[in-house]
Scaffold this active site. Structure first.
Site, PDB file in Angstrom:
ATOM      1  N   SER A 126       0.386   5.370  -0.099  1.00 23.92           N
ATOM      2  CA  SER A 126      -0.979   5.560   0.403  1.00 23.92           C
ATOM      3  C   SER A 126      -0.988   6.517   1.588  1.00 23.92           C
ATOM      4  O   SER A 126      -2.053   6.836   2.114  1.00 23.92           O
ATOM      5  CB  SER A 126      -1.591   4.226   0.827  1.00 23.92           C
ATOM      6  N   HIS A 147      -1.838   3.197  -6.107  1.00 23.82           N
ATOM      7  CA  HIS A 147      -1.489   2.452  -4.893  1.00 23.82           C
ATOM      8  C   HIS A 147      -1.798   0.964  -5.019  1.00 23.82           C
ATOM      9  O   HIS A 147      -2.958   0.554  -5.093  1.00 23.82           O
ATOM     10  CB  HIS A 147      -2.233   3.037  -3.688  1.00 23.82           C
ATOM     11  N   GLU A 159      -5.645   1.305  -5.950  1.00 20.60           N
ATOM     12  CA  GLU A 159      -6.348   2.564  -5.710  1.00 20.60           C
ATOM     13  C   GLU A 159      -5.713   3.665  -6.560  1.00 20.60           C
ATOM     14  O   GLU A 159      -4.494   3.825  -6.556  1.00 20.60           O
ATOM     15  CB  GLU A 159      -6.275   2.935  -4.227  1.00 20.60           C
ATOM     16  N   ASN A 198      -7.058   1.291   3.396  1.00 20.18           N
ATOM     17  CA  ASN A 198      -6.349   1.448   4.671  1.00 20.18           C
ATOM     18  C   ASN A 198      -7.225   2.095   5.732  1.00 20.18           C
ATOM     19  O   ASN A 198      -7.093   1.786   6.923  1.00 20.18           O
ATOM     20  CB  ASN A 198      -5.071   2.268   4.467  1.00 20.18           C
TER      21      ASN A 198
END
Length: 292
Positions: A126, A147, A159, A198
């Site tokens: 990521s 991810h 993701e 994130n």
């Protein structure tokens, strides 16, 4: 639609047998894919297998999984130190190795040489977007980020992020793979360091650090607010300790290296905490004390 997209996706190679790689490989095997996890030393693979067997035994004992399903998954799961051989028979390669761009570029160049023409090459990173490794291959259209979140066997989201050259077909296939794994897809339309989850988490973390730095509240009470007012499973300081304060620091530095934006630099309080060497649970002490 999912079944149609997965007609030619039978074998998955997972590169890296650490916590993420091993759990990703188990998730793939449980979902019915012939899966091989690859690492450079047998000891790492033996440790990964022992950890997975222990975890699966615990899940069965608690009624989370059926023994027959676990046995079938282990029949589909294998371990190898021969990356080229494994990749040469894979339909999808998921890289979950160390967060080092130079190493990843070498890996992807090797995957490109060993893998069949149709094979999709994905990175679990990521912090490093796939465009930074895609040009080490001759198949940028078949490269993307895929991810997972830790622990990969539990967390539901994945993701999926294209680079500028990633084909629609590649994204469709990887969305289908994620759905077969029982995951909820977060599909980004273009690359951005940190992706969605994130970036949201880091925004909360940095505001928590701002509040703490300004003396508004203790880190313990900020965690209480996140848990008991917002319903988060843990507070931002507890989460830093779980993820690793060093990991949080390196993620921010990786974003800074990619963007050059001062705003991406680690928060001064995070930097100060990183420099103490107290990284959280892994070292026995971070924001909280875990030595006992």
């Amino acid at each position: 639609m999912v079944d149609d997209l997965l007609q030619n996706i039978r074998r998955i190679a997972v590169i890296g047998s650490g916590t993420m790689g091993s759990q990703i490989s188990m998730a793939c095997a449980l979902a019915g894919f012939e899966t091989t996890v690859v690492d450079i030393v047998d000891e790492a693979l033996e440790k990964a297998e022992a950890s997975l067997r222990s975890r699966m035994e615990r899940d069965v004992s608690k009624g989370r999984r059926q023994q027959a399903d676990v046995d079938a998954a282990f029949d589909r799961l294998s371990f190898s130190t021969d990356s080229d051989q494994v990749v040469s028979g894979a339909d999808v390669v998921i890289e979950a190795a160390t967060e080092n761009l130079e190493i990843k570029r070498k890996l992807f160049a090797g995957f490109d040489q060993a893998a069949p023409e149709h094979t999709i090459l994905a990175t679990n990173s990521s912090t490093i977007v796939s465009s930074q490794v895609a040009d080490a291959t001759n198949r940028a259209d078949k490269v993307c980020n895929f991810h997972f979140f830790n622990p990969a066997l539990v967390m539901k989201a994945v993701e999926i992020v294209p680079n500028d050259q990633t084909s629609t077909y590649t994204i469709d296939v990887m969305c289908a793979v994620a759905q077969r794994l029982g995951k909820h897809v977060v599909q980004l339309h273009r690359e951005i360091p940190g992706f969605v989850a994130n970036r949201l988490m880091n925004a909360l973390r940095d505001e928590a650090l701002n509040l703490y730095q300004a003396g508004i509240a203790s880190y313990e009470d900020i965690d209480v607010a996140a848990r008991d007012a917002l319903g988060h499973p843990m507070g931002p300081f507890e989460l830093m300790d779980l993820v690793g304060i060093d990991v949080s620091y390196f993620i921010d530095m990786a974003e800074y290296d990619q963007t050059g934006q001062d705003a991406a630099l680690p928060h001064p309080v995070l930097k100060e905490k990183y420099e103490t060497g107290d990284y959280g649970r892994k070292t026995g002490r971070g924001w909280y004390n875990y030595e006992n």
